[in-house]
Scaffold this active site. Structure first.
Site, PDB file in Angstrom:
ATOM      1  N   SER A 187     -35.689  55.140  -2.625  1.00  0.00           N
ATOM      2  CA  SER A 187     -36.388  56.083  -1.750  1.00  0.00           C
ATOM      3  C   SER A 187     -37.517  55.365  -1.039  1.00  0.00           C
ATOM      4  CB  SER A 187     -36.971  57.235  -2.578  1.00  0.00           C
ATOM      5  OG  SER A 187     -38.190  56.848  -3.210  1.00  0.00           O
ATOM      6  N   ASP A 188     -37.962  55.905   0.073  1.00  0.00           N
ATOM      7  CA  ASP A 188     -39.208  55.424   0.659  1.00  0.00           C
ATOM      8  C   ASP A 188     -40.357  56.011  -0.166  1.00  0.00           C
ATOM      9  OD1 ASP A 188     -41.045  54.211   2.360  1.00  0.00           O
ATOM     10  OD2 ASP A 188     -39.929  54.742   4.160  1.00  0.00           O
ATOM     11  N   TRP A 189     -41.576  55.566   0.114  1.00  0.00           N
ATOM     12  CA  TRP A 189     -42.753  55.923  -0.681  1.00  0.00           C
ATOM     13  C   TRP A 189     -42.898  57.449  -0.798  1.00  0.00           C
ATOM     14  CZ3 TRP A 189     -47.108  52.520  -2.109  1.00  0.00           C
ATOM     15  CH2 TRP A 189     -48.178  53.211  -2.669  1.00  0.00           C
ATOM     16  N   GLY A 190     -42.760  57.955  -2.015  1.00  0.00           N
ATOM     17  CA  GLY A 190     -43.001  59.371  -2.274  1.00  0.00           C
ATOM     18  C   GLY A 190     -41.933  60.315  -1.790  1.00  0.00           C
TER      19      GLY A 190
END
Length: 723
Positions: free
Chosen positions: A268-271
């Site tokens: 995933s990308d950040w968060g």
């Protein structure tokens, strides 16, 4: 020696469920580097609810930098991790580690995949010797809206050109032997998918398009990166077809994994896993975790939905442990591919780090690529500069090290060659005066007066203008893409002197250049040119190098046109049709339809003419190679390089086809007066597209083929495809 499969399968079988789930967690470096007191959970750990045990069993680290720090973190981790599973170290090495190259949009303007590959090789070498295993690059999102700040991370608006660069970057980062070559890193292509199509050019915003448009324009570059062997994929922040990418099973599981056969790591990308909640497709963190793991996301970056809820979901019977096992297995396989079980420290080497980083050969390539990436947009006979001319260098970028761009994570502005320093290496110091004129967005009367006085005493004015690096990049979107007003006012004031003016632009997006292109005699688009930017631009300004860059993204006439791109569709009432009515056509009342500077455009210090364009036959068949050729002549007085571009149009398709599509290009170097014939081979495969039923095939019938220096100024020829 055990095989990869035997080794990692054995490890997987020994892991507890808690250990498996923690392996899917990626945490930032501060969680590992001793910033917390013994036995105490503080700061980010408390906010995320992360325990010491979660850290001890986690699988990867984000943002650690330097061999010493990486070795220290890995040593401490291996002492505490029950099975001795090494950490993966990942970072954003977008266009250089400490030797910074031009931003990717600029690299796209080089139309030079060989140099792009070399830049990635150097970035990988510097990152690997510093302990990094994975780079979150290349970003291959197709971009059509310069208001979006992240266009600077892409290579442009064309699916073919983006695909060529995607392959080049992956080859450079990974090489031929990722296991054996410790100076390579695994590449992670991003952002899957169609992140560059965010509505309104606003970051993280909605993406909504047909599946045919997705497959035709936005997916090819991701697929090219994976076909080149890219090890990882990162999810996009946006929704697609109403579903956030990070929880989009159709996109990630059905298309990426099953249709394309990708069995590497998906992160995933950040968060982004937790962001399924504000998106409105998950009611809580447990549902977010379930949707992401079901969609095929292996690593959750910097949120704790997996570690807090996957075990609970298994125990309640809502999640099959097989999904967790396959995710862990992919992560372990990547670690084995990188050789981390044999050598957890891989390429990290404090001594070699000092020898490799920012070494002379790396800086030389940064300079060469910066030269090739700059695009000469206008020149009314004032460039190149002459050494005996007295010059006033004016503007906020005259003595600025802010030439690296927003994603130059470890780049040093202090070590960056400023434009003033580059010019002083080319001409006597007494011939160059320097004045700031204004800041990026503000200015004083004193600054303007000093610049006006300096400009009054010279032969030519060189303006160094643009955007600060934080005005483009992630979360840096702009509705008004003109230069800040204070810089436009500076141009207008200096125009009163009636002296030749050259503008050098440092920016991360195509700009609306009214007040610049129409008010100055020459415009050189330098983008953010990297560590050697000042020298590279000076090379071009003084004619030590001849401009060869060509735009990989159109420059709009006005923000009101956006999105404006070359491979657009026709309408039923095209403005330029022979029988078009005067009023009821597709047009603006106040501006042209066309961009100010089109895709593929760029000037040189010499000139080129095209002649004798011809096809090898009037009909293309599946059996006979089909050739397109044209003679290119250097009609100027100095040697130069031309980028000959080939475009095709399917005149009548089952669905509407673009007015032009780039299919090939070639660099040709010509001495003054020299002529060379440039020949392309065109195949039936290059004429295929996605039909109404998404079948990928070509149509028999008429096609136009164009050869020329850019997408606008090209010679047209007609042929038929017979099937």
């Amino acid at each position: 020696m055990k095989t990869v499969k035997t080794n990692i399968q054995s490890i997987l079988e020994q892991m507890t469920l808690d250990e498996k789930i923690s392996q899917l967690l990626q945490l930032a470096a501060p969680f590992f580097n001793g910033s917390k007191e013994s036995g105490q959970i503080t700061g980010p750990m408390a906010e995320m609810g992360i325990s010491d045990e979660d850290v001890r069993n986690s699988g990867s680290v984000l943002g650690a930098a330097g061999a010493k720090e990486v070795i220290h973190i890995q040593e401490a981790h291996l002492k505490e991790n029950r099975l001795g599973i090494p950490l993966l170290f990942m970072a954003d090495i977008i266009h250089g580690y400490k030797t910074i190259f031009p931003v990717p949009l600029a690299i796209g303007c080089s139309w030079n995949p060989e140099l792009a590959q070399k830049s990635a090789e150097i970035a990988a070498k510097e990152a690997a010797v510093s302990g990094i295993h994975v780079t979150f690059a290349p970003m291959v999102d197709l971009v059509r809206d310069p208001r979006w700040g992240r266009v600077m991370e892409s290579t442009g608006e064309d699916p073919f050109l983006n695909s060529v660069f995607a392959r080049a970057f992956v080859r450079g980062f990974q090489g031929d032997d990722l296991t054996g070559d410790k100076e390579k890193v695994a590449a992670c292509v991003k952002h899957f998918a169609a992140y560059g199509a965010a509505e309104g050019g606003r970051d993280y915003n909605t993406v909504d398009m047909s599946e045919r448009q997705l497959r035709e324009y936005y997916l090819p570059a991701y697929k090219a990166a994976l076909d080149e062997g890219c090890q990882m994929v990162m999810t996009a922040f946006n929704i697609l077809d109403g579903i956030p990418s990070t929880g989009n099973k159709k996109l990630m599981r059905d298309l990426l994994r099953e249709e394309w056969g990708f069995d590497g790591v998906l992160i995933s990308d950040w968060g982004a896993v937790k962001e399924l909640i504000p998106h409105g497709t998950a009611a809580n963190k447990a549902e977010a975790a379930l949707k992401a793991i079901t969609a095929g996301v292996d690593i959750e970056m910097m949120t704790s939905c997996y570690v807090h809820h996957l075990k609970e979901l298994v125990e309640k019977g809502n999640l099959n442990t097989a999904l967790i096992d396959e995710a862990v297995l992919r992560i372990l396989r990547l670690k084995e591919t990188l050789g981390l079980f044999d050598n957890p420290y891989r390429g990290a080497n404090v001594k070699r780090e000092k020898e490799v980083i920012r070494c002379e050969s790396h800086l030389e390539l940064s300079r060469e690529l910066a030269v090739k990436s700059c695009v000469l947009l206008k020149n009314e006979g004032v460039l190149p500069l002459k050494p005996d001319q007295k010059i006033a260098l004016i503007g906020p970028f005259a003595q600025s090290g802010d030439l690296l761009g927003a994603w130059s994570w470890l780049g040093s502005k202090e070590d960056t060659v400023q434009l003033y320093d580059g010019l002083k290496e080319r001409a006597p110091h007494s011939h160059i005066s320097v004045s700031q004129g204004c800041d990026i967005e503000t200015g004083t009367e004193e600054q303007r007066n000093a610049a006006f006085k300096a400009a009054g005493e010279v032969d030519i004015i060189v303006l160094a203008l643009g955007e600060s690096s934080n005005m483009s990049g992630e979360a840096s979107c702009r509705s008004d893409i003109r230069l800040p007003q204070v810089q436009l006012d500076l141009i207008a004031k200096l125009k009163e002197l009636n002296k030749p003016m050259v503008t050098v632009l440092f920016n991360g997006r195509p700009l609306d250049l009214h007040g610049v292109a129409d008010e100055t005699d020459a415009v050189l688009e330098a983008w953010y040119p990297g560590s050697e930017g000042g020298r590279a631009v000076a090379d071009l300004l003084y004619g030590e190098a001849v401009p060869t860059g060509r735009l990989s993204m159109s420059f709009p006439y006005s923000a009101g046109q956006i999105p404006v791109y070359y491979n657009q569709f026709n309408t039923g009432r095209p403005k330029d049709a022979p029988d078009a009515q005067e009023y009821y056509v597709s047009r603006y009342l106040d501006i042209p339809n066309e961009p100010l500077f089109p895709f593929g455009f760029g000037l040189s210090y010499t000139s080129f003419s095209y002649s004798d364009a011809k096809l090898s036959a009037a009909h293309m068949t599946l059996e006979t190679p089909f050739k397109v050729s044209v003679c290119v002549t250097n009609t100027g007085e100095i040697p130069g390089e031309e980028i000959v571009q080939l475009y095709v149009r399917d005149i009548t398709g089952e669905v509407v086809r673009p007015l032009k599509e780039l299919k090939a290009f070639q660099h040709v170097f010509l001495q003054a007066g020299e002529t060379k014939e440039v020949t392309f081979t065109l195949t039936e495969e290059q004429l295929r597209y996605h039909h109404a039923d998404l079948a990928y095939k070509s149509d028999a019938g008429s096609f136009a083929v164009y050869v020329g220096p850019n997408s606008r100024d090209a010679v047209e020829m007609i042929f038929n495809l017979e099937k």
